[in-house]
Design a protein around this motif. Structure first.
Motif, short mmCIF file in Angstrom:
data_model
loop_
_atom_site.label_atom_id
_atom_site.label_comp_id
_atom_site.label_asym_id
_atom_site.label_seq_id
_atom_site.Cartn_x
_atom_site.Cartn_y
_atom_site.Cartn_z
N GLN A 78 9.17 15.91 50.63
CA GLN A 78 8.42 16.71 51.60
C GLN A 78 8.84 16.41 53.03
O GLN A 78 8.38 17.06 53.96
N GLY A 79 9.70 15.40 53.22
CA GLY A 79 10.21 15.15 54.56
C GLY A 79 11.09 16.28 55.05
O GLY A 79 11.41 16.36 56.22
N ILE A 80 11.49 17.18 54.16
CA ILE A 80 12.36 18.28 54.54
C ILE A 80 11.54 19.37 55.21
O ILE A 80 10.55 19.83 54.66
N LYS A 81 11.93 19.76 56.39
CA LYS A 81 11.16 20.75 57.14
C LYS A 81 11.20 22.10 56.44
O LYS A 81 12.18 22.45 55.80
N LEU A 118 25.11 22.30 55.48
CA LEU A 118 24.96 21.33 54.41
C LEU A 118 23.65 20.56 54.61
O LEU A 118 23.44 19.97 55.67
N LEU A 119 22.81 20.59 53.60
CA LEU A 119 21.56 19.83 53.66
C LEU A 119 21.71 18.57 52.83
O LEU A 119 22.01 18.63 51.63
N LEU A 120 21.55 17.42 53.47
CA LEU A 120 21.66 16.14 52.79
C LEU A 120 20.27 15.65 52.45
O LEU A 120 19.38 15.62 53.32
N VAL A 121 20.05 15.32 51.19
CA VAL A 121 18.73 14.83 50.79
C VAL A 121 18.89 13.52 50.02
O VAL A 121 19.99 13.16 49.60
N ALA A 122 17.78 12.83 49.82
CA ALA A 122 17.80 11.55 49.11
C ALA A 122 17.18 11.73 47.73
O ALA A 122 16.40 12.66 47.52
N VAL A 147 18.14 9.38 55.11
CA VAL A 147 18.92 9.95 54.01
C VAL A 147 20.35 9.40 54.04
O VAL A 147 21.10 9.57 53.08
N GLY A 148 20.72 8.77 55.15
CA GLY A 148 22.06 8.19 55.26
C GLY A 148 23.07 9.16 55.82
O GLY A 148 24.23 9.20 55.40
N LYS A 149 22.63 9.91 56.82
CA LYS A 149 23.48 10.96 57.39
C LYS A 149 24.75 10.39 58.02
O LYS A 149 25.85 10.87 57.76
N SER A 150 24.58 9.35 58.82
CA SER A 150 25.76 8.79 59.50
C SER A 150 26.77 8.27 58.49
O SER A 150 27.97 8.54 58.60
N LEU A 164 24.94 24.46 50.93
CA LEU A 164 25.33 23.34 50.09
C LEU A 164 24.25 22.26 50.23
O LEU A 164 23.90 21.90 51.35
N VAL A 165 23.69 21.84 49.10
CA VAL A 165 22.72 20.74 49.12
C VAL A 165 23.37 19.54 48.46
O VAL A 165 23.94 19.66 47.37
N VAL A 166 23.37 18.41 49.14
CA VAL A 166 23.99 17.20 48.62
C VAL A 166 22.95 16.10 48.50
O VAL A 166 22.29 15.74 49.48
N VAL A 167 22.79 15.59 47.27
CA VAL A 167 21.88 14.47 47.05
C VAL A 167 22.69 13.19 47.26
O VAL A 167 23.59 12.88 46.47
N ASN A 168 22.40 12.47 48.32
CA ASN A 168 23.11 11.23 48.64
C ASN A 168 22.50 10.05 47.88
O ASN A 168 21.46 10.20 47.25
N LYS A 169 23.15 8.92 47.96
CA LYS A 169 22.64 7.67 47.36
C LYS A 169 22.63 7.74 45.83
O LYS A 169 21.78 7.11 45.18
#
Lengths: 329, 329
Positions: B185-188, B173-177, B66-69, B197-202
């Motif tokens: 579905q990769g999200i547990k 904060l939950l980062l998703v793609a 998801v690009g966490k770093s 807070l949910v953040v859609v990255n990329k």
């Protein structure tokens, strides 16, 4: 009046022989806090343990006003008509257990309670969730030994009882009502994630189309979650407990779930994990109780908790202090 | 080589005086399993406890890829540009802690690690989640005492580390793609429910429009959940850690969250609950460790667990047996 404590062997015979009074009595002893009652209950549970595990364990939860009692009655009677024997248990840490509340449960599910193949038992009274859930689990095992092949465990009241119930059943069914996000917010955080089956109730009359939309909303939300089982993906159905339409589909889904998780061996693994977790949570609760009962600890704990809560003392340091005062003696 | 154990007073002075080596050393002692190290760490933590709690504690989690770093680097540098001091910690029970992994963390966030107002610390090595999380909490407190006013705790690896991190931070904060349900579905299970807070990255280039749809999906799903706070409703944002667009909105949301939960006093209550829960989980872990270490228990536990897992013995009965063998001596 005081009733003599029955002989464990007699209770076992009675339960094996289909004597419902023996079953009720054994559950009452398992729910008792009296040591002599617990001893008898333990012996009964120990003897019957190999005869447990035969039921489909279904947990049912849902926000207030969703029609849970009506749904359980409709599902239960349908399942009995299908040739099964159904026990309905409840977990309600807030319940003030009285004869009235038992009557309440019976009247609440009038038709079901009149069926010979149904057994309805209210929550084992008020108390800490852990204890209430534990006693309900023991009631579940006794019902299985008695021969009930479907056990429905209903969550009532607030708190984390849903998680406790999900930890003791095979399939967790979340019952919801038609309606937009606002009404749906009555669902506690984390509950949707527990659901193996989401059922939109009240799919009748004016609400039929709203139920369809709500079903689609939940299907989309559930789709965002990683499945709990390899062999089962959470399904979302709609039904009307009032008219009975769709209740057979709900049972069919429970049936398909059972076949799927049994054939994949996931059910055995899940039940083994549940039982082991249950063992350790009981040990942990008991150790904490002994710890809190220690006079030195009891004398310190209030002030220490206050220091920790206020941030004046680090929890780690505080924990070590209490443990030293306990372990040192 | 063996380094002499520093004097706790010196470490406290060093941390108060802004000596980063002292901070790093104190964290290392807190992470150590050696009793003499722990004693020094406890004294430092105890002295500095009143100087902790000043940071905004932000937990960040998200599925792999998801690009966490990149996101943490973009957010961290933005926050530093806003005049804050940022510490980045991690919880990774699976990490094989080596100098390499520290280097790895630094290179992974190259720009951020070069900032004078940034402090990046990898997970305190492999181990049981409880222990790893505990040591990260202590590192967080030491960073607060040092003067970092933003602490980011990152979850790495699998398991329940998300829950452990959510239990130690203010905002999760939950980062998703961007992407459809399949990728999501990769999200547990359970993680979405933790998110404040949910953040859609990329949200850049070809993925910009997909990110918008994903944001709407999550907004709808989040809407199904009862809010975790009275004074804050979970928000869903989109950003691009790569181009930096929207990162300021994320910080703005974290800022608004902080204002809301502080003014409603919910933050104080939440932190008090967290600290008390942390106290009791430490005590419970320690009591279970003592229990397992008991020779009689150790001799029985394997067989008992097997009986319970197979359903031959009821967990309640098994628990009582083990407890009697322990308590009886």
């Amino acid at each position: 009046m005081t009733v003599p404590i029955p002989d464990p062997g007699r209770l076992v015979e009675g339960i094996r022989g289909g004597d419902r009074r023996a079953l009720a009595r054994a559950i009452t002893l398992a729910e008792s806090t009296r040591a002599d009652h617990r001893t008898v209950a333990d012996e009964v549970l120990d003897t019957l343990a190999p005869e447990t595990g035969g039921a489909r364990r279904v947990g049912i939860s849902g926000p207030p006003g969703v029609g849970k009692s009506t749904f359980i009655e409709a599902l239960g009677t349908h399942v009995i008509d299908e040739g099964h024997r159904v026990a309905v248990l409840a977990v309600d840490p807030s319940s003030r257990r009285t004869g009235g509340s038992i009557l309440g449960d019976k009247t609440r599910m009038g038709e079901l309670s009149r069926r010979a193949d149904a057994f309805i038992r209210p929550s084992p009274g008020a108390g800490q969730l852990g204890g209430v859930a534990r006693r309900t689990r023991e009631a579940m095992l006794l019902c299985e030994a008695f021969g009930f092949d479907v056990v429905i465990v209903e969550t009532i009241g607030v708190g984390q009882s849903e998680v406790a119930v999900a930890d003791m059943v095979d399939l967790f069914l979340l019952l919801v009502a038609p309606g937009g996000g606002d009404e749906l917010q009555g669902i506690k955080r984390g509950i949707m994630e527990l659901a193996d089956l989401v059922v939109v109730n009240k799919a009748d009359g004016d609400l039929a189309s709203a139920a369809g939309r709500t079903r689609a909303d939940y299907a989309a939300a559930v789709h965002l979650l990683r499945p709990k089982w390899h062999s089962w993906a959470t399904e979302v159905l709609a039904c009307s407990a009032l008219t009975g339409s769709g209740v057979d589909d709900v049972w069919d889904a429970i049936d398909r779930f059972d076949t799927a998780v049994r054939s994949s061996r996931e059910l055995d693994d899940a039940r083994a994990r549940q039982a082991t977790a249950w063992l350790w949570s009981e040990i942990s609760d008991a150790l904490i109780d002994r710890f809190r009962a220690d006079p030195t600890v009891a004398g310190l704990v209030g002030a220490v908790e206050a220091d920790v809560a206020s941030g004046r003392v680090s929890p780690t340091v505080a924990a070590r202090r209490l443990l030293d005062s306990f372990g040192g003696r």
